[in-house]
Design an enzyme around this catalytic site. Sequence first.
Site, PDB file in Angstrom:
ATOM      1  N   GLU A  45     -35.389  -1.369  20.216  1.00  0.00           N
ATOM      2  CA  GLU A  45     -36.673  -1.286  19.494  1.00  0.00           C
ATOM      3  C   GLU A  45     -37.176  -2.667  19.077  1.00  0.00           C
ATOM      4  O   GLU A  45     -36.400  -3.481  18.563  1.00  0.00           O
ATOM      5  CB  GLU A  45     -36.441  -0.429  18.232  1.00  0.00           C
ATOM      6  CG  GLU A  45     -37.679  -0.251  17.361  1.00  0.00           C
ATOM      7  CD  GLU A  45     -37.371   0.495  16.059  1.00  0.00           C
ATOM      8  OE1 GLU A  45     -36.182   0.657  15.726  1.00  0.00           O
ATOM      9  OE2 GLU A  45     -38.331   0.915  15.390  1.00  0.00           O
ATOM     10  N   LYS A 116     -43.767   5.346  18.306  1.00  0.00           N
ATOM     11  CA  LYS A 116     -42.849   5.919  17.321  1.00  0.00           C
ATOM     12  C   LYS A 116     -43.602   6.882  16.405  1.00  0.00           C
ATOM     13  O   LYS A 116     -44.721   6.581  15.953  1.00  0.00           O
ATOM     14  CB  LYS A 116     -42.226   4.791  16.501  1.00  0.00           C
ATOM     15  CG  LYS A 116     -41.048   5.188  15.631  1.00  0.00           C
ATOM     16  CD  LYS A 116     -40.409   3.930  15.038  1.00  0.00           C
ATOM     17  CE  LYS A 116     -39.148   4.232  14.256  1.00  0.00           C
ATOM     18  NZ  LYS A 116     -38.498   2.972  13.799  1.00  0.00           N
ATOM     19  N   CYS A 152     -35.739   5.045  17.587  1.00  0.00           N
ATOM     20  CA  CYS A 152     -34.902   5.000  16.380  1.00  0.00           C
ATOM     21  C   CYS A 152     -35.101   6.217  15.468  1.00  0.00           C
ATOM     22  O   CYS A 152     -34.627   7.299  15.784  1.00  0.00           O
ATOM     23  CB  CYS A 152     -35.154   3.692  15.641  1.00  0.00           C
ATOM     24  SG  CYS A 152     -33.753   3.165  14.632  1.00  0.00           S
ATOM     25  N   SER A 193     -31.155  -0.288  14.351  1.00  0.00           N
ATOM     26  CA  SER A 193     -30.480   0.435  13.270  1.00  0.00           C
ATOM     27  C   SER A 193     -29.444  -0.472  12.637  1.00  0.00           C
ATOM     28  O   SER A 193     -28.422  -0.773  13.233  1.00  0.00           O
ATOM     29  CB  SER A 193     -29.826   1.690  13.849  1.00  0.00           C
ATOM     30  OG  SER A 193     -29.152   2.407  12.857  1.00  0.00           O
ATOM     31  N   LEU A 304     -15.923 -24.416  -4.746  1.00  0.00           N
ATOM     32  CA  LEU A 304     -14.621 -23.745  -4.803  1.00  0.00           C
ATOM     33  C   LEU A 304     -14.085 -23.771  -6.227  1.00  0.00           C
ATOM     34  O   LEU A 304     -13.816 -24.840  -6.782  1.00  0.00           O
ATOM     35  CB  LEU A 304     -13.629 -24.441  -3.865  1.00  0.00           C
ATOM     36  CG  LEU A 304     -13.962 -24.407  -2.366  1.00  0.00           C
ATOM     37  CD1 LEU A 304     -12.896 -25.187  -1.575  1.00  0.00           C
ATOM     38  CD2 LEU A 304     -14.074 -22.986  -1.850  1.00  0.00           C
ATOM     39  N   GLY A 306     -11.375 -21.915  -7.184  1.00  0.00           N
ATOM     40  CA  GLY A 306     -10.007 -21.403  -7.249  1.00  0.00           C
ATOM     41  C   GLY A 306      -9.975 -19.891  -7.368  1.00  0.00           C
ATOM     42  O   GLY A 306      -8.919 -19.275  -7.267  1.00  0.00           O
ATOM     43  N   GLY A 307     -11.140 -19.296  -7.561  1.00  0.00           N
ATOM     44  CA  GLY A 307     -11.244 -17.835  -7.690  1.00  0.00           C
ATOM     45  C   GLY A 307     -11.384 -17.161  -6.334  1.00  0.00           C
ATOM     46  O   GLY A 307     -11.551 -17.818  -5.297  1.00  0.00           O
ATOM     47  N   THR A 410     -21.740 -17.371  -3.884  1.00  0.00           N
ATOM     48  CA  THR A 410     -20.438 -16.700  -3.885  1.00  0.00           C
ATOM     49  C   THR A 410     -20.385 -15.466  -4.793  1.00  0.00           C
ATOM     50  O   THR A 410     -19.306 -14.890  -4.975  1.00  0.00           O
ATOM     51  CB  THR A 410     -19.332 -17.684  -4.325  1.00  0.00           C
ATOM     52  OG1 THR A 410     -19.640 -18.126  -5.647  1.00  0.00           O
ATOM     53  CG2 THR A 410     -19.246 -18.880  -3.406  1.00  0.00           C
TER      54      THR A 410
END
Lengths: 552, 552
Positions: A45, A116, A152, A193, A304, A306-307, A410
């Site tokens: 699609e 469609k 779809c 999809s 970063l 450390g977690g 994060t």
Amino acid sequence: MQAPIKLALSQLNYKIGDFDANKAKIINEIKKAAENHVDLIIFSELAICGYPPLDMLTREEFVRKAIDCMHEIAKHCQTVTAIVGGPSINPGSKGKQLFNSAWLLSDGDARPVVHKTLLPTYDVFDEYRYFQPNQDFNVISFKGHRIAITICEDIWDDRPIENAFDRNHLYTLSPMQKLAALRPTFAINIAASPFSYHQHEIRKQVVCKKAAQYQIPVFYVNQTGANTELIFDGGSMVISPAGEVMHRLGFFKEETFYTKFNEPATPNKSEEKPSEIELIYQALVTGVRDYFNKSSLKKALVGLSGGIDSALTAAIAVAALGKENVHGILMPSQYSSDHSVTDARDLAENLGMSYEIIPIKDIVLQFDFALQNSFSGRESDITEENIQARIRGTLLMAYSNKFGNILLNTSNKSEAAVGYGTLYGDMNGGLSVLGDVYKTRVFEMCRFLNRNEEIIPENTISKPPSAELRPDQKDSDSLPEYDLLDAILFRYIEQNRSAKEIVSEGFDQNTVLKTIQMVNRNEHKRFQAPPVLRVSGKAFGFGRRMPLVARY
Amino acid sequence: MQAPIKLALSQLNYKIGDFDANKAKIINEIKKAAENHVDLIIFSELAICGYPPLDMLTREEFVRKAIDCMHEIAKHCQTVTAIVGGPSINPGSKGKQLFNSAWLLSDGDARPVVHKTLLPTYDVFDEYRYFQPNQDFNVISFKGHRIAITICEDIWDDRPIENAFDRNHLYTLSPMQKLAALRPTFAINIAASPFSYHQHEIRKQVVCKKAAQYQIPVFYVNQTGANTELIFDGGSMVISPAGEVMHRLGFFKEETFYTKFNEPATPNKSEEKPSEIELIYQALVTGVRDYFNKSSLKKALVGLSGGIDSALTAAIAVAALGKENVHGILMPSQYSSDHSVTDARDLAENLGMSYEIIPIKDIVLQFDFALQNSFSGRESDITEENIQARIRGTLLMAYSNKFGNILLNTSNKSEAAVGYGTLYGDMNGGLSVLGDVYKTRVFEMCRFLNRNEEIIPENTISKPPSAELRPDQKDSDSLPEYDLLDAILFRYIEQNRSAKEIVSEGFDQNTVLKTIQMVNRNEHKRFQAPPVLRVSGKAFGFGRRMPLVARY
């Protein structure tokens, strides 16, 4: 019975608006198909323009280019016929300007043959914003066959529901029912999809059910690859008239599958099926990779701590982009534990990525000094915690600006839900990798990654989660334990249940009310959050639209 | 001819989801109307729940509350009948769960009598996401009259267009045509039609045209007040069958107007009409006031740079919230000119608002020091400019966290368009006040505010715009002059024209291409921008949905 015809199902990765690249990909597959004596090759699609093109569809230039490309591709369709998804112009004088169409490319010519009917306009989908729904139903004649083509959502006229208030029948008509009455030989569905960890199984059930209901084989062609938030998992299928999967194409990869209709075959029962957590992981890697590749970006940056969240984000980035393209910055403060630095170092070394350390203590002191008059006589509170997070955010963005690395956010979904994060601080980033992954899933995914060797340091997984913004802080000081929190969030967000319904399932009323209140009060923060890779049935972002100023 | 009936048009300000408050307001007007022997009082579209309720409509609890409220309000409808907009449940087994309905409240009872047919699903509107379109057309009998009730968009089946690719006829049917065939005595339209500086005149023309076309009087009831981005201007109208405005209610204020149908009257030609810039100003003041009031917030914070955008933002905040509720912070750096501090001081003193000064020089030095290893050997570039902006953003957010003042964003639409601003820096804020106002309009509005006395310091208006992030910087160093820039942006954004079309109007090709490229490249920044008060036909935010990862 008609002579068998040879079909190709082509599951490709398209970039929105990149007509040259999309066209070249499609032509390349058409050429190979012609060499292999394929009669009919099927693409997904809106393949020509990528999905979702959003408001680019309101630009005449964009639509004209898509249509021009169809005609150029058609020049390569001499012995082979192609079905390619793309927009077409509504020739009527009323209704929306466009149809979402299946184009038939044959004998050097291209024309839209099916539009469609069912236009998904919920969650992340806005198709009625752009398209006029079709109301005419015809089968396509091809080499003595009668093909029922749907697009779809057209096969989703009834659906499983998550919530009693949702409807099985969002639509008032069934394209497959209309088409089945025309006695087609087989059916084709071209799709865009997107993946969610529930959807890929539900999709299989829905398509198989339709095949069995009308006793008609279905060739289902999805796309793969990611466009910002939406990740397409492929998984295209050949379904027998009995509703059995005869063949399933790979997940998260480009693939063209050749098959014949109608030759006897047996269903593929030995299908390799990745676990749910592996599929989610693959989806996230695909999401990060395509975000960078399709934006012509190469290098990522991760703060970063450390977690576990930053560790998993970095691991996904390394898998997507290569260790040489991911850089980490450790920014310890006076409240950082010793292990936070050693854990972050261990992670970077396990992943083989570069990192550096920039302590923030002196900058914190300078902010305290600058604000001492304004804040005189006031107790320390969340303000000082946020300043640390914003200093880190500023350092990361400075590195990003100087070297061109794109900062990855994060935050996980549990944090994003309850607002446990600092806007303009740790909520920074070009893309949120874990924003649709609950904290309990983050743990699960880390254990999955560590199944053969330690990638995420064991101490990162086993220590109690903490933002380390004040002495001895733990997430559990201000939040319910994550098992409980995530269970409530899932019911409220994915299942759209009320507090009353959740409590009736046996959850503590105060905890439920407090959690829901946190979710509602933090709409304004999420409004300014980065785009989130969507892997669930209800991600934060444009699939969940809540008013900011409102009484909840 | 029937006996005259007494009508009330009630143009109120609703808060989304605040059923108790909305219900109380409506009941209050019903009681007053009953005392004044009104026969029929009319409230606007989705009045009971506020507009736009967005995905709150997917929650069963929310819809049930709305319906319960209708029945509670109906108890007050004994001598008087009321028409109130609200959701209702689709009793069929197929199609979307809800209708967007006009409820008739009379004799103590409430029932939905008309459902909306044309569901706007473009720009900021997503109604097809929630509602099933109506397909049955009936008039309502009332005291010997036959009333044709339509809901907002139902009278917009044809419309003026901005762009050749847009359509006059977005829809395939005309509710007014269907209803006119039933020979109604008069028509009512209940609306939730948001302000834009073009829309309010277009709306008048469209409603008047329909009245004249079918020779039927129209009572048009809009709402007023703001809900986050959307600002409703009121301006409800009584229109004669000749298509003349007999009466227009006030802009941006709650008002209930009593009138009789059908008594002879003359059109109100002497209508007071505020200038366009004054209407925009009033819209922004309304937007800020309601953002704060409806969120139970009181105090705002503005970073004062001495520039025109922060000056105008502060002036609007003071008009909306009172001078005692607006605080300014001046944060000069080594690159700030002397006049930037004096201009900002003059502004604060003109407005009577409090302010303080926090120099950022030492924090800048501390960041430079922290980054010296990472950046060693690299030239100074935009990184260092962004650090200054982010330090200011962090200081403002620290003040906001400590004292609860909500930071107002001061970016204008020209800057937001071309990405001339720092994400997580000067793009911070809970609400963007000027994000839909081009820079040239910012100047115009300042001159409007200064029409009687100097509010915005003359020097702030006359000096060349500068971000003051490096020595002797001017906006015009990196951007076209604002007159030119805004003219191009207006054509690209509001009018949705292509580069080619804009160049063909006589604009320089390089400037056009460069400008458009800047707009496209900064989608990712705007994605994380605060909500923008919408005053134009195409504001950034949820009314303009562009993919981030795409080829433009």
